[in-house]
Design an enzyme around this catalytic site. Structure first.
Site, PDB file in Angstrom:
ATOM      1  N   ARG A 173       0.670  -1.092  -0.074  1.00  0.00           N
ATOM      2  CA  ARG A 173      -0.060  -0.128   0.165  1.00  0.00           C
ATOM      3  C   ARG A 173       0.991   1.080   0.079  1.00  0.00           C
ATOM      4  O   ARG A 173       2.093   1.214   0.266  1.00  0.00           O
ATOM      5  CB  ARG A 173      -1.007  -0.051   1.239  1.00  0.00           C
ATOM      6  CG  ARG A 173      -0.634  -0.959   2.161  1.00  0.00           C
ATOM      7  CD  ARG A 173      -1.615  -0.673   3.556  1.00  0.00           C
ATOM      8  NE  ARG A 173      -0.861  -0.050   4.564  1.00  0.00           N
ATOM      9  CZ  ARG A 173      -1.104   0.777   5.255  1.00  0.00           C
ATOM     10  NH1 ARG A 173      -2.254   1.316   4.992  1.00  0.00           N
ATOM     11  NH2 ARG A 173      -0.427   1.294   6.502  1.00  0.00           N
ATOM     12  N   ARG A 177      -3.089  10.345   3.082  1.00  0.00           N
ATOM     13  CA  ARG A 177      -4.003  10.593   4.238  1.00  0.00           C
ATOM     14  C   ARG A 177      -4.716  12.071   3.632  1.00  0.00           C
ATOM     15  O   ARG A 177      -3.900  13.017   3.249  1.00  0.00           O
ATOM     16  CB  ARG A 177      -3.384  11.254   5.417  1.00  0.00           C
ATOM     17  CG  ARG A 177      -3.055  10.162   6.378  1.00  0.00           C
ATOM     18  CD  ARG A 177      -2.394  10.870   7.750  1.00  0.00           C
ATOM     19  NE  ARG A 177      -1.772  10.034   8.112  1.00  0.00           N
ATOM     20  CZ  ARG A 177      -0.374  10.184   8.937  1.00  0.00           C
ATOM     21  NH1 ARG A 177      -0.022  11.502   8.976  1.00  0.00           N
ATOM     22  NH2 ARG A 177       0.187   9.399   9.381  1.00  0.00           N
ATOM     23  N   ARG A 251      18.968  -6.021   2.274  1.00  0.00           N
ATOM     24  CA  ARG A 251      19.450  -4.945   1.810  1.00  0.00           C
ATOM     25  C   ARG A 251      20.173  -4.443   3.112  1.00  0.00           C
ATOM     26  O   ARG A 251      19.642  -4.477   4.256  1.00  0.00           O
ATOM     27  CB  ARG A 251      18.410  -3.824   1.453  1.00  0.00           C
ATOM     28  CG  ARG A 251      17.702  -4.120   0.026  1.00  0.00           C
ATOM     29  CD  ARG A 251      16.805  -2.913  -0.434  1.00  0.00           C
ATOM     30  NE  ARG A 251      15.598  -2.647   0.328  1.00  0.00           N
ATOM     31  CZ  ARG A 251      15.563  -1.527   1.056  1.00  0.00           C
ATOM     32  NH1 ARG A 251      16.361  -0.512   0.997  1.00  0.00           N
ATOM     33  NH2 ARG A 251      14.232  -1.464   1.810  1.00  0.00           N
ATOM     34  N   ARG A 282      18.534   9.639   2.673  1.00  0.00           N
ATOM     35  CA  ARG A 282      17.837  10.535   3.682  1.00  0.00           C
ATOM     36  C   ARG A 282      19.165  11.215   4.510  1.00  0.00           C
ATOM     37  O   ARG A 282      20.437  10.492   4.544  1.00  0.00           O
ATOM     38  CB  ARG A 282      17.530   9.593   4.840  1.00  0.00           C
ATOM     39  CG  ARG A 282      16.252   8.435   4.299  1.00  0.00           C
ATOM     40  CD  ARG A 282      15.474   8.214   5.356  1.00  0.00           C
ATOM     41  NE  ARG A 282      15.862   6.948   5.949  1.00  0.00           N
ATOM     42  CZ  ARG A 282      15.068   6.300   7.136  1.00  0.00           C
ATOM     43  NH1 ARG A 282      13.914   6.738   7.482  1.00  0.00           N
ATOM     44  NH2 ARG A 282      15.601   5.085   7.480  1.00  0.00           N
ATOM     45  N   GLU A 306      22.517   8.685   4.748  1.00  0.00           N
ATOM     46  CA  GLU A 306      22.094   7.207   4.699  1.00  0.00           C
ATOM     47  C   GLU A 306      22.137   6.943   3.252  1.00  0.00           C
ATOM     48  O   GLU A 306      21.532   7.339   2.248  1.00  0.00           O
ATOM     49  CB  GLU A 306      20.652   7.130   5.192  1.00  0.00           C
ATOM     50  CG  GLU A 306      20.351   5.508   5.144  1.00  0.00           C
ATOM     51  CD  GLU A 306      18.910   5.330   5.974  1.00  0.00           C
ATOM     52  OE1 GLU A 306      18.632   5.862   7.111  1.00  0.00           O
ATOM     53  OE2 GLU A 306      18.250   4.603   5.233  1.00  0.00           O
ATOM     54  N   TYR A 354      11.061  -8.000   8.898  1.00  0.00           N
ATOM     55  CA  TYR A 354      11.366  -6.691   9.416  1.00  0.00           C
ATOM     56  C   TYR A 354      10.360  -6.524  10.735  1.00  0.00           C
ATOM     57  O   TYR A 354       9.189  -6.734  10.451  1.00  0.00           O
ATOM     58  CB  TYR A 354      10.968  -5.694   8.315  1.00  0.00           C
ATOM     59  CG  TYR A 354      11.066  -4.404   9.074  1.00  0.00           C
ATOM     60  CD1 TYR A 354      12.479  -3.713   9.208  1.00  0.00           C
ATOM     61  CD2 TYR A 354      10.070  -3.621   9.586  1.00  0.00           C
ATOM     62  CE1 TYR A 354      12.702  -2.638   9.685  1.00  0.00           C
ATOM     63  CE2 TYR A 354      10.379  -2.375  10.196  1.00  0.00           C
ATOM     64  CZ  TYR A 354      11.610  -1.869  10.551  1.00  0.00           C
ATOM     65  OH  TYR A 354      11.938  -0.856  11.139  1.00  0.00           O
ATOM     66  N   ASP A 356       9.573  -3.810  13.824  1.00  0.00           N
ATOM     67  CA  ASP A 356       9.628  -2.525  14.534  1.00  0.00           C
ATOM     68  C   ASP A 356       9.895  -2.968  16.000  1.00  0.00           C
ATOM     69  O   ASP A 356       9.608  -4.194  16.435  1.00  0.00           O
ATOM     70  CB  ASP A 356       8.516  -1.636  14.523  1.00  0.00           C
ATOM     71  CG  ASP A 356       8.498  -0.621  13.371  1.00  0.00           C
ATOM     72  OD1 ASP A 356       9.594  -0.250  12.890  1.00  0.00           O
ATOM     73  OD2 ASP A 356       7.469  -0.222  12.954  1.00  0.00           O
TER      74      ASP A 356
HETATM   75  P1  FDA Z   1      18.621  -6.913  16.471  1.00  0.00           P
HETATM   76  O1  FDA Z   1      19.319  -6.858  15.198  1.00  0.00           O
HETATM   77  O2  FDA Z   1      18.558  -5.461  17.201  1.00  0.00           O
HETATM   78  O3  FDA Z   1      19.502  -7.515  17.496  1.00  0.00           O
HETATM   79  C1  FDA Z   1      19.971  -8.996  17.047  1.00  0.00           C
HETATM   80  C2  FDA Z   1      21.287  -9.048  17.825  1.00  0.00           C
HETATM   81  O4  FDA Z   1      22.040 -10.466  17.655  1.00  0.00           O
HETATM   82  C3  FDA Z   1      22.493  -7.954  17.366  1.00  0.00           C
HETATM   83  O5  FDA Z   1      23.022  -7.273  18.368  1.00  0.00           O
HETATM   84  C4  FDA Z   1      23.348  -9.054  16.676  1.00  0.00           C
HETATM   85  O6  FDA Z   1      24.845  -8.456  16.863  1.00  0.00           O
HETATM   86  C5  FDA Z   1      23.133 -10.294  17.636  1.00  0.00           C
HETATM   87  N1  FDA Z   1      23.569 -11.488  16.869  1.00  0.00           N
HETATM   88  C6  FDA Z   1      23.534 -11.810  15.576  1.00  0.00           C
HETATM   89  N2  FDA Z   1      24.211 -13.064  15.375  1.00  0.00           N
HETATM   90  C7  FDA Z   1      24.873 -13.271  16.538  1.00  0.00           C
HETATM   91  C8  FDA Z   1      25.771 -14.250  17.035  1.00  0.00           C
HETATM   92  N3  FDA Z   1      26.178 -15.300  16.251  1.00  0.00           N
HETATM   93  N4  FDA Z   1      26.190 -14.325  18.208  1.00  0.00           N
HETATM   94  C9  FDA Z   1      26.018 -13.359  19.045  1.00  0.00           C
HETATM   95  N5  FDA Z   1      25.169 -12.268  18.801  1.00  0.00           N
HETATM   96  C10 FDA Z   1      24.607 -12.390  17.418  1.00  0.00           C
HETATM   97  N6  FDA Z   1      12.043   0.079  14.727  1.00  0.00           N
HETATM   98  C11 FDA Z   1      11.132   1.105  15.345  1.00  0.00           C
HETATM   99  O7  FDA Z   1      10.270   0.709  16.106  1.00  0.00           O
HETATM  100  N7  FDA Z   1      11.357   2.353  14.935  1.00  0.00           N
HETATM  101  C12 FDA Z   1      12.306   2.909  13.980  1.00  0.00           C
HETATM  102  O8  FDA Z   1      12.176   3.986  13.708  1.00  0.00           O
HETATM  103  C13 FDA Z   1      13.250   1.738  13.584  1.00  0.00           C
HETATM  104  N8  FDA Z   1      14.152   2.149  12.655  1.00  0.00           N
HETATM  105  C14 FDA Z   1      15.095   1.221  11.947  1.00  0.00           C
HETATM  106  C15 FDA Z   1      16.104   1.576  11.147  1.00  0.00           C
HETATM  107  C16 FDA Z   1      16.846   0.638  10.604  1.00  0.00           C
HETATM  108  C17 FDA Z   1      17.707   1.196   9.749  1.00  0.00           C
HETATM  109  C18 FDA Z   1      16.619  -0.676  11.000  1.00  0.00           C
HETATM  110  C19 FDA Z   1      17.453  -1.912  10.138  1.00  0.00           C
HETATM  111  C20 FDA Z   1      15.711  -0.937  11.833  1.00  0.00           C
HETATM  112  C21 FDA Z   1      14.895  -0.261  12.420  1.00  0.00           C
HETATM  113  N9  FDA Z   1      13.949  -0.348  13.359  1.00  0.00           N
HETATM  114  C22 FDA Z   1      13.024   0.457  13.961  1.00  0.00           C
HETATM  115  C23 FDA Z   1      13.769  -1.784  13.843  1.00  0.00           C
HETATM  116  C24 FDA Z   1      14.499  -2.268  14.959  1.00  0.00           C
HETATM  117  O9  FDA Z   1      15.904  -2.000  14.916  1.00  0.00           O
HETATM  118  C25 FDA Z   1      14.221  -3.690  15.290  1.00  0.00           C
HETATM  119  O10 FDA Z   1      12.669  -3.978  15.645  1.00  0.00           O
HETATM  120  C26 FDA Z   1      14.935  -4.140  16.528  1.00  0.00           C
HETATM  121  O11 FDA Z   1      16.381  -4.183  16.090  1.00  0.00           O
HETATM  122  C27 FDA Z   1      14.671  -5.685  16.545  1.00  0.00           C
HETATM  123  O12 FDA Z   1      15.376  -6.227  17.446  1.00  0.00           O
HETATM  124  P2  FDA Z   1      16.070  -7.768  17.357  1.00  0.00           P
HETATM  125  O13 FDA Z   1      16.517  -7.990  18.733  1.00  0.00           O
HETATM  126  O14 FDA Z   1      15.027  -8.564  16.598  1.00  0.00           O
HETATM  127  O15 FDA Z   1      17.412  -7.852  16.596  1.00  0.00           O
END
Ligand code: FDA
Length: 378
Positions: A173, A177, A251, A282, A306, A354, A356
């Site tokens: 979508r 608004r 990506r 951005r 970015e 993905y 949040d």
């Molecule tokens: P996350 O990626 O944060 O944590 C996973 C961890 O596992 C990492 O620290 C990594 O190093 C670790 N890991 C991986 N492999 C490993 C291994 N073999 N051994 C040990 N450790 C390991 N959300 C939102 O609500 N508002 C926002 O504005 C944004 N903006 C945003 C921007 C961008 C560019 C991205 C990519 C993402 C966002 N997000 C967001 C999403 C937000 O970052 C996301 O919800 C959280 O990171 C999810 O948390 P996780 O714990 O799932 O993953």
């Protein structure tokens, strides 16, 4: 290793599981984190020369309509009343995003009522197009003029691909608004953690039953806990299985940080650049996330450009590509994950979705409820 539970990854998913397992279920938890800091992609730090809080992995805005997640988050941090707004630069003009009545009136250069704007967009969206391509699908949703201004160049930069060659299902979508509400999110609750993200994340990990081991890659542990201690794994799903089914497509983003000798560079926290000729997507200017902080300098500011591209093997995975080939591969990995005894897969990397922050916290709370709590404790 001595623990009741091992959590791999200290992002919001991993820390929520660790915190609940320790505080509610009385488990001793070891969190292993590959990076030299906790918090996953939500990590932030105060840039040393200016004291301005910088979100190292891109701007993070907290927003949710989930009561449980909001109450849970408020145990660890208070939130400011920040409300996110985004601007988009097209040529030498600037417009509010997402597309609203304010954007439409500014773009077409005249005042319109909501009904007039709806009619105009409906007429423009009636063009006969091939909705199998991203371009056609976008035109069928918002019409060609708005597509060409706001979507074409930005999407081409995000995907390094001409939108005529991208499949239509990349976008489900494109919300428009028909009001002058220019807020980016529609959620019930929104704000930024008063003391910053890292303070919030550290408070989650601050429990006598939680031990965090930074700079430790799960796959390089001398004594793998799999088979002896339950594991919650939030790292990349394909890596867990040694990429045997192939590499899931992501990506990634490149960030370019710069300190500018001005009080205010762009007058807003996030400005998108829609034109294909501008190489970045951005610019973030972090001081605007916290107008309430009076210790920020008035002669310097921190900005971050970015850039978006396909991730190679050594890059940080940020957004799942989710091509048909990825989805087929994911189905095979999911089968293997289901059969892996003693290991639960979660978070954005562990599920190839993905999420949040509020979704990561919400699904971690559900995992604790449904998979970790023994029946007697329910
Ligand atoms: P996350 O990626 O944060 O944590 C996973 C961890 O596992 C990492 O620290 C990594 O190093 C670790 N890991 C991986 N492999 C490993 C291994 N073999 N051994 C040990 N450790 C390991 N959300 C939102 O609500 N508002 C926002 O504005 C944004 N903006 C945003 C921007 C961008 C560019 C991205 C990519 C993402 C966002 N997000 C967001 C999403 C937000 O970052 C996301 O919800 C959280 O990171 C999810 O948390 P996780 O714990 O799932 O993953």
């Amino acid at each position: 290793m001595r623990a009741d539970l091992v959590v791999v990854g200290s992002g919001f998913f991993g820390l929520t599981v660790a915190e609940r397992a320790a505080a509610e279920l009385g488990m001793d938890v070891v969190v292993v984190e590959r990076r030299d800091h906790l918090g996953g992609n939500a990590f932030s730090e105060f840039e040393p020369a200016t004291g301005i809080e910088v979100h190292r992995y891109g701007s993070h805005l907290f927003h949710t309509s989930n009561e449980r997640v909001w109450r849970y988050a408020n145990r660890f941090t208070a939130f400011t009343d920040y409300r996110h707004r985004v601007l988009s630069v097209v040529g030498d003009r600037v417009y509010p995003l997402p597309i609203s009545l304010a954007t439409i009136c500014a773009y077409f250069g005249r005042m319109m009522s909501p009904a007039e704007a709806r009619r105009l967009i409906a007429e423009q969206a009636a063009e006969q197009v091939d909705v199998g391509t991203l371009e056609g699908r976008a035109i069928s949703l918002i019409g060609r003029p708005l597509y060409e201004a706001f979507v074409r160049g930005y999407t081409a930069k995000q995907w390094q691909t001409d939108p005529r060659e991208l499949p239509g299902d990349v976008i489900s979508r494109l919300p428009v608004r028909y009001t002058f509400d220019t807020r980016y999110f529609n959620d019930l609750y929104e704000g930024l953690p008063v003391d910053g993200y890292t303070a919030w994340l550290e408070r989650m990990a601050d429990h006598p039953r939680i031990e965090v081991r930074l700079g430790v890659d799960f796959f390089e542990l001398d004594d793998s806990p799999v088979g002896t201690i339950p594991v919650v794994y939030t790292g990349p799903l394909d890596r867990y299985f040694g990429y045997t089914e192939g590499r899931l497509g992501w990506r990634t983003l490149d960030f370019e940080l710069e300190i500018k000798s001005v009080a205010d560079f762009q007058g807003a926290a996030v400005v998108n650049y829609a034109d294909a000729e501008v190489p970045y997507t951005r610019i973030h200017e972090f001081r605007h996330f916290h107008p309430e902080r009076d210790h920020y300098p008035d002669d310097r500011t921190v900005i971050m450009r970015e850039y978006s591209r396909f991730a190679g093997p050594g890059d940080e995975p940020y957004y799942p590509i989710n091509s048909p080939a990825d989805r087929r591969m994911l189905a095979r990995y999911r089968e293997r994950a289901k059969a892996e005894r003693g290991v639960l897969f979660g978070g954005r990397l562990g599920t190839y979705r993905y999420l949040d922050m509020h979704m990561a916290i919400g699904s971690a709370l559900s995992m604790v409820d449904n998979r970790l709590r023994v029946p007697a404790q329910r």
